[in-house]
Structures are given as structure tokens and as C-alpha cells.
Design a protein around this motif. Structure first.
Motif, mmCIF file in Angstrom:
data_model
loop_
_atom_site.group_PDB
_atom_site.id
_atom_site.type_symbol
_atom_site.label_atom_id
_atom_site.label_comp_id
_atom_site.label_asym_id
_atom_site.label_seq_id
_atom_site.Cartn_x
_atom_site.Cartn_y
_atom_site.Cartn_z
ATOM 1 N N PRO A 1 -6.032 2.345 -3.675
ATOM 2 C CA PRO A 1 -5.369 2.794 -2.533
ATOM 3 C C PRO A 1 -5.095 1.687 -1.539
ATOM 4 C CG PRO A 1 -6.448 4.487 -3.314
ATOM 5 C CD PRO A 1 -7.003 3.552 -4.241
ATOM 6 N N GLY A 2 -4.417 1.403 -1.017
ATOM 7 C CA GLY A 2 -4.041 0.246 -0.060
ATOM 8 C C GLY A 2 -4.801 0.463 1.402
ATOM 9 N N VAL A 3 -5.436 -0.643 1.795
ATOM 10 C CA VAL A 3 -6.170 -0.643 3.039
ATOM 11 C C VAL A 3 -5.316 -1.419 4.322
ATOM 12 C CG1 VAL A 3 -8.320 -1.302 4.134
ATOM 13 C CG2 VAL A 3 -8.355 -0.453 1.815
ATOM 14 N N THR A 4 -5.572 -0.791 5.459
ATOM 15 C CA THR A 4 -4.707 -1.646 6.664
ATOM 16 C C THR A 4 -6.070 -2.199 7.568
ATOM 17 O OG1 THR A 4 -4.289 0.270 7.925
ATOM 18 C CG2 THR A 4 -2.647 -0.426 6.437
ATOM 19 N N VAL A 5 -5.812 -3.109 8.194
ATOM 20 C CA VAL A 5 -6.701 -3.548 9.477
ATOM 21 C C VAL A 5 -5.970 -4.004 10.654
ATOM 22 C CG1 VAL A 5 -8.485 -4.488 7.963
ATOM 23 C CG2 VAL A 5 -6.352 -5.979 8.249
ATOM 24 N N THR A 6 -6.589 -3.730 11.788
ATOM 25 C CA THR A 6 -5.989 -3.960 13.064
ATOM 26 C C THR A 6 -6.025 -5.337 13.464
ATOM 27 O OG1 THR A 6 -8.012 -3.749 14.198
ATOM 28 C CG2 THR A 6 -6.628 -1.730 13.548
ATOM 29 N N GLU B 1 7.207 4.086 -5.201
ATOM 30 C CA GLU B 1 8.528 3.252 -4.911
ATOM 31 C C GLU B 1 8.618 2.503 -3.940
ATOM 32 O OE1 GLU B 1 11.079 6.617 -4.032
ATOM 33 O OE2 GLU B 1 10.391 6.681 -1.995
ATOM 34 N N LEU B 2 9.433 1.426 -3.808
ATOM 35 C CA LEU B 2 9.555 0.483 -2.775
ATOM 36 C C LEU B 2 9.555 1.173 -1.445
ATOM 37 C CD1 LEU B 2 11.737 -2.244 -4.587
ATOM 38 C CD2 LEU B 2 9.444 -2.038 -4.624
ATOM 39 N N VAL B 3 8.916 0.503 -0.759
ATOM 40 C CA VAL B 3 9.084 0.834 0.818
ATOM 41 C C VAL B 3 9.204 -0.299 1.574
ATOM 42 C CG1 VAL B 3 7.889 1.628 2.955
ATOM 43 C CG2 VAL B 3 7.416 2.674 0.281
ATOM 44 N N HIS B 4 10.480 -0.114 2.484
ATOM 45 C CA HIS B 4 10.732 -1.254 3.430
ATOM 46 C C HIS B 4 10.056 -1.143 4.804
ATOM 47 C CE1 HIS B 4 14.136 -2.844 0.805
ATOM 48 N NE2 HIS B 4 14.132 -1.834 0.275
ATOM 49 N N GLY C 1 0.945 -1.332 -0.041
ATOM 50 C CA GLY C 1 -0.016 -0.003 0.079
ATOM 51 C C GLY C 1 0.932 1.178 0.010
ATOM 52 N N GLN C 2 1.953 1.209 0.833
ATOM 53 C CA GLN C 2 2.596 2.356 0.864
ATOM 54 C C GLN C 2 3.546 2.739 -0.420
ATOM 55 O OE1 GLN C 2 4.977 3.326 4.406
ATOM 56 N NE2 GLN C 2 4.077 1.591 5.472
ATOM 57 N N ALA C 3 4.144 1.496 -1.239
ATOM 58 C CA ALA C 3 4.644 1.460 -2.462
ATOM 59 C C ALA C 3 3.852 2.050 -3.351
ATOM 60 C CB ALA C 3 5.291 0.144 -2.623
ATOM 61 N N LEU C 4 2.740 1.760 -3.486
ATOM 62 C CA LEU C 4 1.606 2.262 -4.478
ATOM 63 C C LEU C 4 1.317 3.821 -4.227
ATOM 64 C CD1 LEU C 4 -0.997 -0.405 -4.344
ATOM 65 C CD2 LEU C 4 0.391 0.091 -6.150
#
Length: 315
Positions: free
Chosen positions: A249-254, A214-217, A207-210
Motif C-alpha cells: 500500500p502507498g505511503v505519503t510524507v509531508t 483504477e487510475l486516479v487523477h 498509491g490511490q490507484a493501487l
């Protein structure tokens, strides 16, 4: 087949991969209609695969196109079982690098399928370096869990199946996401469907890379997550290139949203779902991803640790 380092996955490759699954044979997994937030959606139950996860698809297609007779893989468990299963079927050797803290059920199942398991510490050891050393000493071909074009094509077969079962291409596919191999495969299989990738909080490398292009570590001290199957520290450039401009866009879950999804699946679908396999469902239930009558939600795995699953269900 001669290895081509420049090869990219294609929709034609996904179609060929689906045809190859008939050699196992591997019956389609169910596409179950169910109601979420008052909307009828469809759930693709990859937790009902012989190894309990969608990973069998990509592993089977990759090993059918393997150079040599030794597959080396790195996995927290589901890709490990997929590679081990395919290797056993095809009479190949499989060596799997797995974290010491992988769920016991995944370690045991991988060994039971005949694969050699090499353990590493997470965090602390570089799993890719461990795999590279094995290949240097013993020979073999790395079967990457999400960055291999054949693996991506194999995973995409779930999308072709879902479209056939639905009778039309899905409008949207909400999928659990580790390194993005499944998301790439689904985007190739269903070119007009919106693709929502769902990752654990603090582990949204795709999600962050999108978002950044760029690539995210992952950070040096990443947060803990119960989604052991969704913890790659970085995606691959090929995955990012194929998803950029294609995925939503990316989605995050807890963790608690994931546990709620596990409980919901058990109560409403009578399904055992592991944490990482419930991430997409968690996003849909929490209203973090849009849904409509042609939405397909991927349940990607059911290899839950029995004791922890019982604790989750008990609340």
C-alpha cells in the motif's frame, strides 16, 4: 529498433539495460549501510549519478533503442537531464518540455547538456499537449518519464546493482514515487522484494490507484509540495497493471518530514538530497514504512536548489 506499442518491460530487459550502462561507462552508485530507528538498513545513493539522479538509467536505455534521431521528453528536471545526457552521448537531438517553475539548477543543467528547453506553465498548460505539438511539427519520439517500457527497465538496473552490492536480494525496497516507473523497474529487478512507494501528501496518484484498482487523477487544485520531481497528475495503466498485487500500500510524507530527511542525510551521510529524492528516506525515518536489515532505501536525486537547501539545513 521498430517501435512496438504493445511492448511490456521484462526482467530480461532490465538485465540487458544494465549491460548497456557499461558503454557510458556508468559506475554503480554506493549502497551505504546506516542505522535508522535502531535498525541497520542500506541506502542506495542515486543522487551521486553524473546528472544527480537515477533518471540517467532509463534515459540511456531508451535512447539506445530510439526510433529516429530526435528525443522529445516532458520533465520537471531530472528526466530532462537524463535524456539530454544520453542524447549528447549518442549524438541525438533532444527537446525537453519543462515547467517554468522548475528549479533553476535543473533548467540550467539541461540546457548545458545541449538540449532545447520549451517552457510551460504549471498549472495551466497541458505539458503533454505541448510535447505532442513539437512532435507533430518537428518529428521525434516521445521518451516518457515513467510510462515507457524501456525507461522502466533502465530504472530497474538500480535494483540489480543494489542486490549485487548487498550480496542477496533485498527483503524490501522503499522508493520515492512520481509516476511509478522506478517502482516498476525495481519490482522486475528484485521479484521477491516488497516494494513500498512513497509520494508527497496530496500527490499520491500511484498509491490511490493501487488502493482503488483504477487510475486516479490529481485534483483541479492540488496542494503545494516541495517535491517538484514527484508531481505527475496521473500514472499510466501499464504501471498500475504491473504494480497491482506487487507493490505494498502507498505511503505519503509531508513537506516537513521531507525536510527532516534532507537534514538527516546531510548530517549522517554527508549527502545533498533534493526534496523529491528524500521522500523514501522520510518515510523510513518517520516510521511510515517497515524496515529490516535487508531493506534498501532509494535516494533518487540530489539536484537541490542551493538557496532552498541551505534554508532547509539551517532549519
Amino acid at each position: 529498433m521498430i517501435h512496438d506499442a504493445t511492448r511490456k518491460p521484462t526482467r530480461e530487459g532490465v538485465i540487458a539495460a544494465l549491460e548497456s550502462l557499461g558503454d557510458i561507462p556508468l559506475p554503480p552508485t554506493p549502497l551505504l549501510p546506516t542505522e535508522i530507528r535502531g535498525v541497520l538498513v542500506h541506502v542506495k545513493c542515486e543522487n551521486l549519478q553524473p546528472i544527480g539522479a537515477f533518471k540517467i538509467r532509463g534515459a540511456w536505455w531508451r535512447l539506445n533503442n530510439l526510433e529516429g534521431d530526435h528525443a522529445v521528453a516532458v520533465s520537471s528536471g531530472n528526466h530532462a537531464q537524463g535524456v539530454a545526457f544520453a542524447a549528447k552521448q549518442l549524438g541525438l537531438k533532444a527537446t525537453i518540455v519543462m515547467p517554468r517553475d522548475a528549479p533553476r539548477v535543473k533548467l540550467d543543467n539541461t540546457r548545458a547538456l545541449g538540449a532545447e528547453v520549451v517552457l510551460y506553465r504549471r498549472p495551466g498548460e497541458d505539458r503533454d499537449a505541448v510535447a505532442a505539438k513539437i512532435i507533430e511539427e518537428q518529428g521525434g519520439t516521445l521518451v516518457h518519464a515513467f510510462g515507457d517500457p524501456w525507461v522502466m527497465e533502465g530504472q530497474g538496473t538500480a535494483g540489480l546493482e543494489a542486490a549485487h552490492q548487498l550480496g542477496r536480494e533485498p527483503s524490501r525496497i522503499i522508493t520515492c514515487c512520481g509516476g511509478g516507473g522506478l517502482a516498476v523497474g525495481l519490482s522486475l529487478a528484485c521479484p521477491s522484494a516488497a516494494i513500498n512507494v512513497v509520494e508527497p501528501e496530496g500527490w499520491d496518484m500511484v498509491g490511490q490507484a493501487l488502493a482503488r484498482g483504477e487510475l486516479v487523477h490529481a485534483s483541479d487544485n492540488p496542494p503545494k509540495t516541495i517535491c517538484d520531481a514527484l508531481q505527475p497528475t496521473v500514472t499510466k495503466q501499464l504501471n498500475l497493471d504491473l504494480l497491482a498485487g506487487r507493490a505494498e500500500p502507498g505511503v505519503t510524507v509531508t513537506d516537513e518530514e521531507v525536510r527532516n530527511a534532507q537534514r538527516w542525510a546531510y548530517a549522517n551521510l554527508r549527502m545533498v538530497v533534493e526534496p523529491g529524492g528524500a521522500a523514501a528516506l522520510a518515510a523510513a525515518l518517520a516510521g511510515k514504512a517497515p524496515i529490516d536489515k535487508d531493506t534498501v532505501i532509494m535516494i533518487t536525486g540530489g539536484n537541490a536548489d542551493p538557496a532552498r537547501f541551505a534554508e532547509t539545513i539551517a532549519g
